[in-house]
Design a protein around this motif. Structure first.
Motif, PDB file in Angstrom:
ATOM      1  N   GLU A  42       0.806  -1.182   0.008  1.00  0.00           N
ATOM      2  CA  GLU A  42      -0.206   0.107  -0.245  1.00  0.00           C
ATOM      3  C   GLU A  42       0.907   1.326  -0.183  1.00  0.00           C
ATOM      4  N   ARG A  93      -3.461   7.648  -6.309  1.00  0.00           N
ATOM      5  CA  ARG A  93      -3.903   9.090  -6.086  1.00  0.00           C
ATOM      6  C   ARG A  93      -3.272   9.760  -7.353  1.00  0.00           C
ATOM      7  N   SER A 124      -5.893   9.359 -10.007  1.00  0.00           N
ATOM      8  CA  SER A 124      -7.113   9.922  -9.635  1.00  0.00           C
ATOM      9  C   SER A 124      -6.953  11.596  -9.968  1.00  0.00           C
ATOM     10  N   TRP A 137     -14.286   6.791  -7.089  1.00  0.00           N
ATOM     11  CA  TRP A 137     -14.009   5.729  -6.015  1.00  0.00           C
ATOM     12  C   TRP A 137     -12.371   5.514  -5.998  1.00  0.00           C
ATOM     13  N   ILE A 175     -11.661   8.550  -3.652  1.00  0.00           N
ATOM     14  CA  ILE A 175     -12.199   8.402  -2.178  1.00  0.00           C
ATOM     15  C   ILE A 175     -11.926   7.345  -1.478  1.00  0.00           C
ATOM     16  N   ARG A 176     -11.791   6.265  -2.157  1.00  0.00           N
ATOM     17  CA  ARG A 176     -11.586   5.106  -1.495  1.00  0.00           C
ATOM     18  C   ARG A 176     -10.673   4.004  -2.377  1.00  0.00           C
ATOM     19  N   LYS A 228      -8.335   2.495  -1.557  1.00  0.00           N
ATOM     20  CA  LYS A 228      -8.156   1.027  -0.910  1.00  0.00           C
ATOM     21  C   LYS A 228      -8.913   0.044  -1.067  1.00  0.00           C
ATOM     22  N   LYS A 229     -10.175   0.536  -1.324  1.00  0.00           N
ATOM     23  CA  LYS A 229     -11.206  -0.337  -1.319  1.00  0.00           C
ATOM     24  C   LYS A 229     -11.895  -0.450  -3.002  1.00  0.00           C
ATOM     25  N   LEU A 230     -11.079  -0.289  -4.000  1.00  0.00           N
ATOM     26  CA  LEU A 230     -11.368  -0.107  -5.225  1.00  0.00           C
ATOM     27  C   LEU A 230     -11.588  -1.493  -5.681  1.00  0.00           C
TER      28      LEU A 230
END
Length: 437
Positions: free
Chosen positions: A212, A220, A223, A280, A283-284, A286-288
């Motif tokens: 991670e 990031r 995005s 996604w 904002i999230r 990690k949970k993509l």
């Protein structure tokens, strides 16, 4: 017909070009341009944040850019011009006369792009501290610039085929290159390349980058670029659509082969998917979800396929708008051929004049010269296979339809030739449509 014909009878000549072009655009835009911008951005972010792991991942991504662009990318790039040269030689000959020096410049820029790519990758470990690292980053920036310059030159050539602008009257290189759709097309392709790279690479980052400390900053970066590129792509895409001829705009849905409602629904779903994906991602991350990344990956490939097919098809009945029809006959030459005969002006036709004895064979030569660019006799695309389309038609009906086909179907070029040549083509088409398979 100034050149011998090459025929792919079952698959179709246009489909050969389309497959090569789609693969090449995926690589040239998504990898060479878009992914390079992402990698250089990642290296910069790694320098600023002192993230050595991210720097090493950027190096690994550069390795794949190097491998893909210098193998499949280079082969399909050459493949486009080789296939179009043998399948559409009149068109490529005209483009070469118009854009000779642009092609020379593009070749020089592409060679420099490859040189920068080689330097960028192979100096990664030797230029890794202090000023040397900054120098390495500058090489990456130059690589990104030259990758974009390669596209900027080719875009001028491609855009001129749809909107040659004042070139038709002036024959000026500058009028052809800086044509009405050059800037919107270039801007659209620039940001589309970055969006394409994000769509293609995110799934691999999601699946194979487990750390991670590396994955989060990389996503990031994706995005941030996505937040810039998606609105820019939409705005520039609208500008591009407003710049193309009205008749071309009317052919967009037709060229996909889809019903209008299906076309609208599929594109709306794909656009909504991209928006959800980018939100996604921002904002999230990690949970993509993997399935969302995969869906965007597949949608991106589908969109490029759709875009390339549409871009090529909406020029019809021209291959160079208002100048040369898709079968290679120039609009100014058509009147002369109608008077003297198409076969009489063909430099490769074995038959120069239609007689009762050679009528079917003469029709075959006319088919090869005027129909082969878009149609086959048989083949997997039944709408383009003339034996299927004309099955059951009386010969007289085929003969009556040929001179008026461009009025019934505006995407088809007008038939060029004498009354006897119309009869010859009708005789050949009637024969192949009624032969026992």
């Amino acid at each position: 017909m100034n050149f011998p014909t090459v025929e792919f009878p079952w698959f179709g000549n246009g489909n050969i070009v389309a497959i090569i072009a789609i693969i090449h655009v995926l690589i040239s835009h998504g990898v060479a341009i878009g992914a390079t911008a992402l990698v250089v951005s990642s290296e910069y972010y790694a320098i600023v944040t002192k993230n050595e792991k991210l720097d090493q991942l950027a190096k690994q991504l550069t390795k794949w850019i190097l491998i893909i662009t210098t193998t499949v990318g280079a082969m399909t790039g050459v493949g486009i011009w080789f296939s179009t040269t043998v399948i559409q030689p009149d068109s490529i000959g005209s483009l070469l006369r118009i854009f000779f020096w642009a092609w020379v410049a593009e070749w020089v820029v592409f060679v420099l792009e490859v040189v920068f790519l080689l330097i960028y990758y192979y100096t990664w470990e030797t230029w890794k501290e202090g000023k040397a690292k900054r120098k390495h980053l500058n090489v990456g920036i130059m690589l990104a610039v030259f990758s974009w310059l390669t596209m900027s030159i080719i875009t001028g050539i491609l855009a001129a085929k749809l909107t040659p602008g004042r070139w038709v009257e002036t024959l000026s290189f500058w009028n052809a290159f800086f044509n009405p759709t050059y800037l919107p097309s270039l801007g659209f392709r620039t940001f589309l390349s970055i969006m394409l790279a994000i769509a293609l690479f995110t799934i691999f980052v999601r699946l194979f980058v487990k750390d991670e400390e590396v994955r989060m900053p990389l996503l990031r970066i994706f995005s941030i670029w996505g937040a810039i590129s998606l609105p820019a792509t939409v705005v520039l895409g609208i500008w591009y659509l407003q710049s193309i001829p009205d008749q071309a705009a009317k052919l967009i849905v037709w060229s996909t082969g889809l019903p209008e409602k299906t076309f609208d629904v599929l594109n709306m779903i794909a656009f909504a998917l991209i928006i959800v994906f980018l939100f996604w991602l921002a904002i999230r991350p990690k949970k993509l979800p993997i399935f969302l990344s995969l869906a965007v990956f597949m949608s991106a490939i589908g969109f490029i396929g759709e875009f390339e097919v549409v871009r090529e098809s909406i020029r019809k009945p021209y291959i160079i708008y208002n100048y040369m029809y898709v079968n290679g006959i120039t609009a100014v030459k058509a009147e002369e051929m109608n008077r003297d005969g198409y076969l009489a002006h063909s430099t490769v036709a074995k038959i120069k004049k239609v007689t009762e004895k050679n009528k079917v064979e003469a029709g075959r030569e006319i088919y090869q010269g005027q129909c082969l660019a878009c149609h086959t006799i048989d083949g997997w695309r039944s709408k383009r296979a003339l034996a299927n389309r004309l099955k059951g038609w009386p010969q007289q009906s085929i003969e009556s339809f040929i001179p008026t086909m461009h009025q019934v179907r505006p995407m088809m070029p007008p038939f060029v030739g004498t009354k006897e040549e119309v009869e010859a083509l009708a005789a050949y088409l009637y024969k192949v449509a009624n032969e026992e398979k």
